[in-house]
Design a protein around this motif. Sequence first.
Motif, PDB file in Angstrom:
ATOM      1  N   SER A  91       4.842   9.870  -4.956  1.00 49.57           N
ATOM      2  CA  SER A  91       4.085  11.028  -5.447  1.00 49.57           C
ATOM      3  C   SER A  91       2.609  10.951  -5.069  1.00 49.57           C
ATOM      4  O   SER A  91       1.960  11.980  -4.901  1.00 49.57           O
ATOM      5  CB  SER A  91       4.254  11.194  -6.957  1.00 49.57           C
ATOM      6  OG  SER A  91       3.531  10.221  -7.663  1.00 49.57           O
ATOM      7  N   LEU A  92       2.083   9.740  -4.916  1.00 50.03           N
ATOM      8  CA  LEU A  92       0.685   9.580  -4.489  1.00 50.03           C
ATOM      9  C   LEU A  92       0.559   9.450  -2.974  1.00 50.03           C
ATOM     10  O   LEU A  92      -0.558   9.408  -2.448  1.00 50.03           O
ATOM     11  CB  LEU A  92       0.060   8.351  -5.162  1.00 50.03           C
ATOM     12  CG  LEU A  92      -0.085   8.410  -6.677  1.00 50.03           C
ATOM     13  CD1 LEU A  92      -0.666   7.106  -7.213  1.00 50.03           C
ATOM     14  CD2 LEU A  92      -0.937   9.582  -7.112  1.00 50.03           C
ATOM     15  N   ASP A  93       1.708   9.359  -2.275  1.00 54.34           N
ATOM     16  CA  ASP A  93       1.740   9.224  -0.818  1.00 54.34           C
ATOM     17  C   ASP A  93       0.904   8.025  -0.345  1.00 54.34           C
ATOM     18  O   ASP A  93       0.034   8.142   0.512  1.00 54.34           O
ATOM     19  CB  ASP A  93       1.248  10.515  -0.161  1.00 54.34           C
ATOM     20  CG  ASP A  93       1.565  10.559   1.329  1.00 54.34           C
ATOM     21  OD1 ASP A  93       2.520   9.886   1.764  1.00 54.34           O
ATOM     22  OD2 ASP A  93       0.827  11.254   2.068  1.00 54.34           O
ATOM     23  N   VAL A  94       1.206   6.855  -0.937  1.00 53.55           N
ATOM     24  CA  VAL A  94       0.437   5.641  -0.615  1.00 53.55           C
ATOM     25  C   VAL A  94       1.312   4.521  -0.038  1.00 53.55           C
ATOM     26  O   VAL A  94       0.904   3.367  -0.009  1.00 53.55           O
ATOM     27  CB  VAL A  94      -0.331   5.121  -1.856  1.00 53.55           C
ATOM     28  CG1 VAL A  94      -1.401   6.107  -2.293  1.00 53.55           C
ATOM     29  CG2 VAL A  94       0.614   4.790  -3.001  1.00 53.55           C
ATOM     30  N   ARG A  95       2.495   4.864   0.429  1.00 54.62           N
ATOM     31  CA  ARG A  95       3.438   3.844   0.905  1.00 54.62           C
ATOM     32  C   ARG A  95       2.827   2.913   1.956  1.00 54.62           C
ATOM     33  O   ARG A  95       3.155   1.733   2.012  1.00 54.62           O
ATOM     34  CB  ARG A  95       4.704   4.504   1.437  1.00 54.62           C
ATOM     35  CG  ARG A  95       5.821   3.506   1.603  1.00 54.62           C
ATOM     36  CD  ARG A  95       7.197   4.077   1.529  1.00 54.62           C
ATOM     37  NE  ARG A  95       7.507   4.977   0.458  1.00 54.62           N
ATOM     38  CZ  ARG A  95       7.883   4.598  -0.767  1.00 54.62           C
ATOM     39  NH1 ARG A  95       7.947   3.338  -1.077  1.00 54.62           N
ATOM     40  NH2 ARG A  95       8.178   5.510  -1.674  1.00 54.62           N
ATOM     41  N   ASP A  96       1.911   3.419   2.796  1.00 50.63           N
ATOM     42  CA  ASP A  96       1.291   2.592   3.833  1.00 50.63           C
ATOM     43  C   ASP A  96       0.338   1.534   3.267  1.00 50.63           C
ATOM     44  O   ASP A  96      -0.095   0.651   3.994  1.00 50.63           O
ATOM     45  CB  ASP A  96       0.515   3.460   4.828  1.00 50.63           C
ATOM     46  CG  ASP A  96       1.428   4.315   5.683  1.00 50.63           C
ATOM     47  OD1 ASP A  96       2.654   4.052   5.723  1.00 50.63           O
ATOM     48  OD2 ASP A  96       0.918   5.259   6.328  1.00 50.63           O
ATOM     49  N   HIS A  97       0.014   1.634   1.994  1.00 52.30           N
ATOM     50  CA  HIS A  97      -0.945   0.712   1.383  1.00 52.30           C
ATOM     51  C   HIS A  97      -0.306  -0.226   0.366  1.00 52.30           C
ATOM     52  O   HIS A  97      -1.027  -0.909  -0.366  1.00 52.30           O
ATOM     53  CB  HIS A  97      -2.066   1.503   0.702  1.00 52.30           C
ATOM     54  CG  HIS A  97      -2.797   2.397   1.649  1.00 52.30           C
ATOM     55  ND1 HIS A  97      -3.733   1.943   2.544  1.00 52.30           N
ATOM     56  CD2 HIS A  97      -2.686   3.737   1.868  1.00 52.30           C
ATOM     57  CE1 HIS A  97      -4.185   2.943   3.257  1.00 52.30           C
ATOM     58  NE2 HIS A  97      -3.568   4.051   2.866  1.00 52.30           N
ATOM     59  N   VAL A  98       1.013  -0.221   0.308  1.00 56.16           N
ATOM     60  CA  VAL A  98       1.691  -1.054  -0.683  1.00 56.16           C
ATOM     61  C   VAL A  98       2.851  -1.837  -0.072  1.00 56.16           C
ATOM     62  O   VAL A  98       3.426  -1.441   0.947  1.00 56.16           O
ATOM     63  CB  VAL A  98       2.224  -0.233  -1.887  1.00 56.16           C
ATOM     64  CG1 VAL A  98       1.110   0.586  -2.533  1.00 56.16           C
ATOM     65  CG2 VAL A  98       3.376   0.659  -1.498  1.00 56.16           C
ATOM     66  N   THR A  99       3.169  -2.937  -0.729  1.00 54.31           N
ATOM     67  CA  THR A  99       4.372  -3.722  -0.465  1.00 54.31           C
ATOM     68  C   THR A  99       5.053  -3.896  -1.805  1.00 54.31           C
ATOM     69  O   THR A  99       4.383  -4.143  -2.812  1.00 54.31           O
ATOM     70  CB  THR A  99       4.005  -5.115   0.112  1.00 54.31           C
ATOM     71  OG1 THR A  99       3.267  -4.934   1.317  1.00 54.31           O
ATOM     72  CG2 THR A  99       5.249  -5.942   0.375  1.00 54.31           C
ATOM     73  N   VAL A 100       6.355  -3.761  -1.828  1.00 57.74           N
ATOM     74  CA  VAL A 100       7.113  -3.958  -3.061  1.00 57.74           C
ATOM     75  C   VAL A 100       8.059  -5.137  -2.854  1.00 57.74           C
ATOM     76  O   VAL A 100       8.858  -5.135  -1.917  1.00 57.74           O
ATOM     77  CB  VAL A 100       7.910  -2.695  -3.451  1.00 57.74           C
ATOM     78  CG1 VAL A 100       8.711  -2.945  -4.727  1.00 57.74           C
ATOM     79  CG2 VAL A 100       6.979  -1.497  -3.625  1.00 57.74           C
TER      80      VAL A 100
END
Length: 185
Positions: A91-100
């Motif tokens: 929803s925040l469109d931040v997938r490029d800045h995170v690792t899960v």
Amino acid sequence: MTRIIAGKYRGRKLKVAEGRDIRPTTDRMRERVFSMLGHHRYPDMHDARVADLFAGTGALGLEALSRGARHITFVEKSQSSLDNLDHNISSLDVRDHVTVLKVSARALPPISDPYDFIFMDPPYRMGLLEPTLERITSSKWLSNDGVIIAELASDDDIDFTDSLELVDERIQGQQRVVFLKQKPI
């Protein structure tokens, strides 16, 4: 419902799964914590590497990202929490800045690039804080000047590892937040 308090994503709502297993850090406590982290004794949040252990909704890590952190690593093992976290990341469109990482915080893998901030909000009174602190130090997740911000029940009694020192704490109702740094060698 919880929301991002400040920064780029200020006011954006985060999905919180229903149930007793989910207890996100309150907006008020998150605001207090991030205000305290603006003090000169802590690293600069801008461009920081951040880990959010027992991530749940991801509110702490996403707040850090909104305030300028470079990258967030979320650690969570509950599939329902991972699904909720994935929704909030999308929803925040931040997938490029995170690792899960889908692992137990007590089994963190060794890393080569440590974190400036490590947030952890384990379930209260389940004995997870101390073994996780041990694992953070043994797997070298914390940078030399980094800080661990841990939330626990206000009446929890914990022993910190020999390598960590308490630098600050706040109590608000049933919540207690401690700020830990590595002891100087």
